[in-house]
Design a protein around this motif. Structure first.
Motif, PDB file in Angstrom:
ATOM      1  N   LYS A  51       0.811  -1.315  -0.032  1.00  0.00           N
ATOM      2  CA  LYS A  51       0.022   0.054  -0.024  1.00  0.00           C
ATOM      3  C   LYS A  51       0.840   1.271  -0.226  1.00  0.00           C
ATOM      4  O   LYS A  51       1.726   1.505   0.887  1.00  0.00           O
ATOM      5  CB  LYS A  51      -0.919   0.095   1.392  1.00  0.00           C
ATOM      6  CG  LYS A  51      -2.071  -1.406   1.429  1.00  0.00           C
ATOM      7  CD  LYS A  51      -2.874  -1.290   0.341  1.00  0.00           C
ATOM      8  CE  LYS A  51      -3.790  -2.517   0.430  1.00  0.00           C
ATOM      9  NZ  LYS A  51      -4.738  -2.647  -0.695  1.00  0.00           N
ATOM     10  N   ILE A  52       0.820   1.965  -0.965  1.00  0.00           N
ATOM     11  CA  ILE A  52       1.414   3.283  -1.151  1.00  0.00           C
ATOM     12  C   ILE A  52       0.488   4.599  -0.865  1.00  0.00           C
ATOM     13  O   ILE A  52      -0.356   4.752  -1.504  1.00  0.00           O
ATOM     14  CB  ILE A  52       2.044   3.568  -2.250  1.00  0.00           C
ATOM     15  CG1 ILE A  52       2.911   2.560  -2.704  1.00  0.00           C
ATOM     16  CG2 ILE A  52       3.012   4.652  -2.289  1.00  0.00           C
ATOM     17  CD1 ILE A  52       3.605   2.391  -3.995  1.00  0.00           C
ATOM     18  N   ASP A  53       0.601   5.224   0.337  1.00  0.00           N
ATOM     19  CA  ASP A  53      -0.429   6.108   0.518  1.00  0.00           C
ATOM     20  C   ASP A  53       0.024   7.756  -0.114  1.00  0.00           C
ATOM     21  O   ASP A  53       1.121   7.564  -0.763  1.00  0.00           O
ATOM     22  CB  ASP A  53      -0.452   6.541   2.112  1.00  0.00           C
ATOM     23  CG  ASP A  53       0.884   6.965   2.674  1.00  0.00           C
ATOM     24  OD1 ASP A  53       1.612   7.551   2.014  1.00  0.00           O
ATOM     25  OD2 ASP A  53       1.118   6.508   4.081  1.00  0.00           O
ATOM     26  N   ASP A  54      -0.882   8.606  -0.158  1.00  0.00           N
ATOM     27  CA  ASP A  54      -0.796   9.885  -0.730  1.00  0.00           C
ATOM     28  C   ASP A  54       0.497  10.484  -0.118  1.00  0.00           C
ATOM     29  O   ASP A  54       1.389  11.256  -0.865  1.00  0.00           O
ATOM     30  CB  ASP A  54      -2.001  10.654  -0.754  1.00  0.00           C
ATOM     31  CG  ASP A  54      -3.004  10.251  -1.472  1.00  0.00           C
ATOM     32  OD1 ASP A  54      -2.850   9.317  -2.394  1.00  0.00           O
ATOM     33  OD2 ASP A  54      -4.273  10.564  -1.403  1.00  0.00           O
ATOM     34  N   ALA A  55       0.657  10.385   1.099  1.00  0.00           N
ATOM     35  CA  ALA A  55       1.661  11.323   1.737  1.00  0.00           C
ATOM     36  C   ALA A  55       3.083  10.831   1.191  1.00  0.00           C
ATOM     37  O   ALA A  55       4.121  11.688   1.117  1.00  0.00           O
ATOM     38  CB  ALA A  55       1.512  11.145   3.114  1.00  0.00           C
ATOM     39  N   ALA A  56       3.262   9.545   1.160  1.00  0.00           N
ATOM     40  CA  ALA A  56       4.601   9.020   0.713  1.00  0.00           C
ATOM     41  C   ALA A  56       4.769   9.344  -0.801  1.00  0.00           C
ATOM     42  O   ALA A  56       6.000  10.023  -1.201  1.00  0.00           O
ATOM     43  CB  ALA A  56       4.428   7.374   0.692  1.00  0.00           C
ATOM     44  N   VAL A  57       3.623   9.576  -1.618  1.00  0.00           N
ATOM     45  CA  VAL A  57       4.109   9.997  -2.976  1.00  0.00           C
ATOM     46  C   VAL A  57       4.188  11.384  -2.949  1.00  0.00           C
ATOM     47  O   VAL A  57       5.239  11.873  -3.762  1.00  0.00           O
ATOM     48  CB  VAL A  57       2.886   9.696  -3.754  1.00  0.00           C
ATOM     49  CG1 VAL A  57       2.652  10.350  -5.173  1.00  0.00           C
ATOM     50  CG2 VAL A  57       2.569   8.153  -4.039  1.00  0.00           C
ATOM     51  N   GLU A  58       3.625  12.341  -2.254  1.00  0.00           N
ATOM     52  CA  GLU A  58       4.006  13.757  -2.192  1.00  0.00           C
ATOM     53  C   GLU A  58       5.098  13.968  -1.854  1.00  0.00           C
ATOM     54  O   GLU A  58       6.059  14.984  -2.165  1.00  0.00           O
ATOM     55  CB  GLU A  58       2.812  14.342  -1.166  1.00  0.00           C
ATOM     56  CG  GLU A  58       1.320  14.486  -1.964  1.00  0.00           C
ATOM     57  CD  GLU A  58       1.283  15.338  -2.815  1.00  0.00           C
ATOM     58  OE1 GLU A  58       2.246  16.500  -3.074  1.00  0.00           O
ATOM     59  OE2 GLU A  58       0.274  15.434  -3.518  1.00  0.00           O
ATOM     60  N   LYS A  59       5.891  13.233  -0.648  1.00  0.00           N
ATOM     61  CA  LYS A  59       6.986  13.381  -0.049  1.00  0.00           C
ATOM     62  C   LYS A  59       8.041  13.156  -1.183  1.00  0.00           C
ATOM     63  O   LYS A  59       8.916  14.072  -1.170  1.00  0.00           O
ATOM     64  CB  LYS A  59       7.133  12.507   1.169  1.00  0.00           C
ATOM     65  CG  LYS A  59       8.696  12.481   2.011  1.00  0.00           C
ATOM     66  CD  LYS A  59       8.574  11.770   3.170  1.00  0.00           C
ATOM     67  CE  LYS A  59       9.869  11.990   3.970  1.00  0.00           C
ATOM     68  NZ  LYS A  59      11.067  11.720   3.370  1.00  0.00           N
ATOM     69  N   TYR A  60       8.048  12.201  -1.842  1.00  0.00           N
ATOM     70  CA  TYR A  60       8.985  11.789  -2.889  1.00  0.00           C
ATOM     71  C   TYR A  60       8.985  12.981  -3.981  1.00  0.00           C
ATOM     72  O   TYR A  60      10.035  13.325  -4.286  1.00  0.00           O
ATOM     73  CB  TYR A  60       8.632  10.493  -3.523  1.00  0.00           C
ATOM     74  CG  TYR A  60       9.693   9.941  -4.570  1.00  0.00           C
ATOM     75  CD1 TYR A  60      10.903   9.276  -3.964  1.00  0.00           C
ATOM     76  CD2 TYR A  60       9.772  10.541  -5.727  1.00  0.00           C
ATOM     77  CE1 TYR A  60      11.752   8.804  -5.036  1.00  0.00           C
ATOM     78  CE2 TYR A  60      10.601  10.105  -6.804  1.00  0.00           C
ATOM     79  CZ  TYR A  60      11.712   9.344  -6.167  1.00  0.00           C
ATOM     80  OH  TYR A  60      12.663   8.998  -7.074  1.00  0.00           O
ATOM     81  N   TYR A  61       7.690  13.127  -4.370  1.00  0.00           N
ATOM     82  CA  TYR A  61       7.545  14.608  -5.472  1.00  0.00           C
ATOM     83  C   TYR A  61       8.221  15.653  -5.187  1.00  0.00           C
ATOM     84  O   TYR A  61       9.046  16.185  -5.683  1.00  0.00           O
ATOM     85  CB  TYR A  61       5.997  14.656  -5.559  1.00  0.00           C
ATOM     86  CG  TYR A  61       5.656  15.714  -6.759  1.00  0.00           C
ATOM     87  CD1 TYR A  61       6.100  15.334  -8.165  1.00  0.00           C
ATOM     88  CD2 TYR A  61       5.322  16.843  -6.313  1.00  0.00           C
ATOM     89  CE1 TYR A  61       5.673  16.307  -8.949  1.00  0.00           C
ATOM     90  CE2 TYR A  61       5.137  17.982  -7.379  1.00  0.00           C
ATOM     91  CZ  TYR A  61       5.307  17.599  -8.497  1.00  0.00           C
ATOM     92  OH  TYR A  61       5.114  18.509  -9.563  1.00  0.00           O
ATOM     93  N   ASN A  62       7.880  16.166  -3.822  1.00  0.00           N
ATOM     94  CA  ASN A  62       8.503  17.230  -3.388  1.00  0.00           C
ATOM     95  C   ASN A  62       9.994  17.357  -2.992  1.00  0.00           C
ATOM     96  O   ASN A  62      10.890  18.269  -3.398  1.00  0.00           O
ATOM     97  CB  ASN A  62       7.945  17.713  -1.965  1.00  0.00           C
ATOM     98  CG  ASN A  62       6.334  18.067  -2.076  1.00  0.00           C
ATOM     99  OD1 ASN A  62       6.106  18.568  -3.029  1.00  0.00           O
ATOM    100  ND2 ASN A  62       5.564  17.743  -1.099  1.00  0.00           N
ATOM    101  N   GLU A  63      10.771  16.235  -2.796  1.00  0.00           N
ATOM    102  CA  GLU A  63      12.152  15.895  -2.679  1.00  0.00           C
ATOM    103  C   GLU A  63      12.621  15.747  -3.873  1.00  0.00           C
ATOM    104  O   GLU A  63      13.904  15.938  -3.952  1.00  0.00           O
ATOM    105  CB  GLU A  63      12.448  14.960  -1.592  1.00  0.00           C
ATOM    106  CG  GLU A  63      11.784  15.163  -0.177  1.00  0.00           C
ATOM    107  CD  GLU A  63      12.162  13.739   0.755  1.00  0.00           C
ATOM    108  OE1 GLU A  63      12.263  12.635   0.217  1.00  0.00           O
ATOM    109  OE2 GLU A  63      11.792  14.049   1.982  1.00  0.00           O
TER     110      GLU A  63
END
Length: 204
Positions: A51-63
């Motif tokens: 399961k990949i939550d939205d927070a993990a995706v957003e964190k990777y995107y921003n970094e």
């Protein structure tokens, strides 16, 4: 390949007939290979089901926003003698100084009002893009040689760069768009990058 598979089948059957599969060393290797195949299959199953939550995706995107930065550009290449590409038949081989002078003169013509795409068709030594008016389409970091990439990413949309030196010669670059892909567009790519690490966490 088909013949080899048939050979493997016959050899495998013959090995069983001769009880080679019961030899200690072979039994150990077979057990290891079985564990290896099952372990890989299990890890792939974990990757696909994690399961990949939205927070993990957003964190990777921003970094890693620069990974999703894309530029759409045209260019005109003035080739230098000895460049690692075939010369255009009928065109003279230019020294570094001559190529730079021609690139600057071509830029002056553009600044004076001549159309970039039209000049690319007649002046560019990049046969692949010249017929398309120098159009390179969209590209991201890591797809072009570093001097070209740096200049394209730094240029303002609509401007024509000063001549940019690369191993191929001198480029004039016109950036037509410069954007960072939104997270909704790149989410599948981010999830693919995150899956192995998350699966490893599940294993731990």
């Amino acid at each position: 390949f088909a013949e080899r598979i048939v050979d493997w089948g016959f050899l495998s059957q013959e090995a069983e007939k001769r009880k080679i599969d019961q030899e200690p060393k072979v039994k150990q290797e077979l057990a290891f290979q079985r564990d290896n195949v099952l372990a890989q299959a299990m890890f792939e199953s974990l990757q696909s089901s994690v399961k990949i939550d939205d927070a993990a995706v957003e964190k990777y995107y921003n970094e890693h926003r620069n990974e999703f930065e894309v530029v759409k550009a045209r260019h005109i290449l003035i080739r230098v003698k000895g460049a690692p590409m075939q010369a255009v038949p009928g065109k003279p081989e230019l020294t570094d100084e001559e190529a730079l002078a021609k690139a600057q003169a071509t830029r002056n013509r553009i600044e004076a009002g001549e159309d970039f795409a039209t000049l690319a068709k007649s002046e560019s030594d990049d046969a692949g893009s010249a017929s398309q008016g120098g159009d390179l389409g969209e590209f991201r970091r890591g797809m072009m040689v570093p001097p070209f990439e740096e200049a394209a990413l730094a240029a303002k949309v609509g401007d024509v760069t000063q001549p940019v030196k690369s191993p191929f010669g001198y480029h004039l670059i016109k950036v037509e768009s410069h954007r960072v892909k939104p997270v909704t567009e790149v989410r599948p790519d981010i999830e693919d990058k995150l899956r192995p690490a998350l699966a490893s966490q599940a294993v731990a």
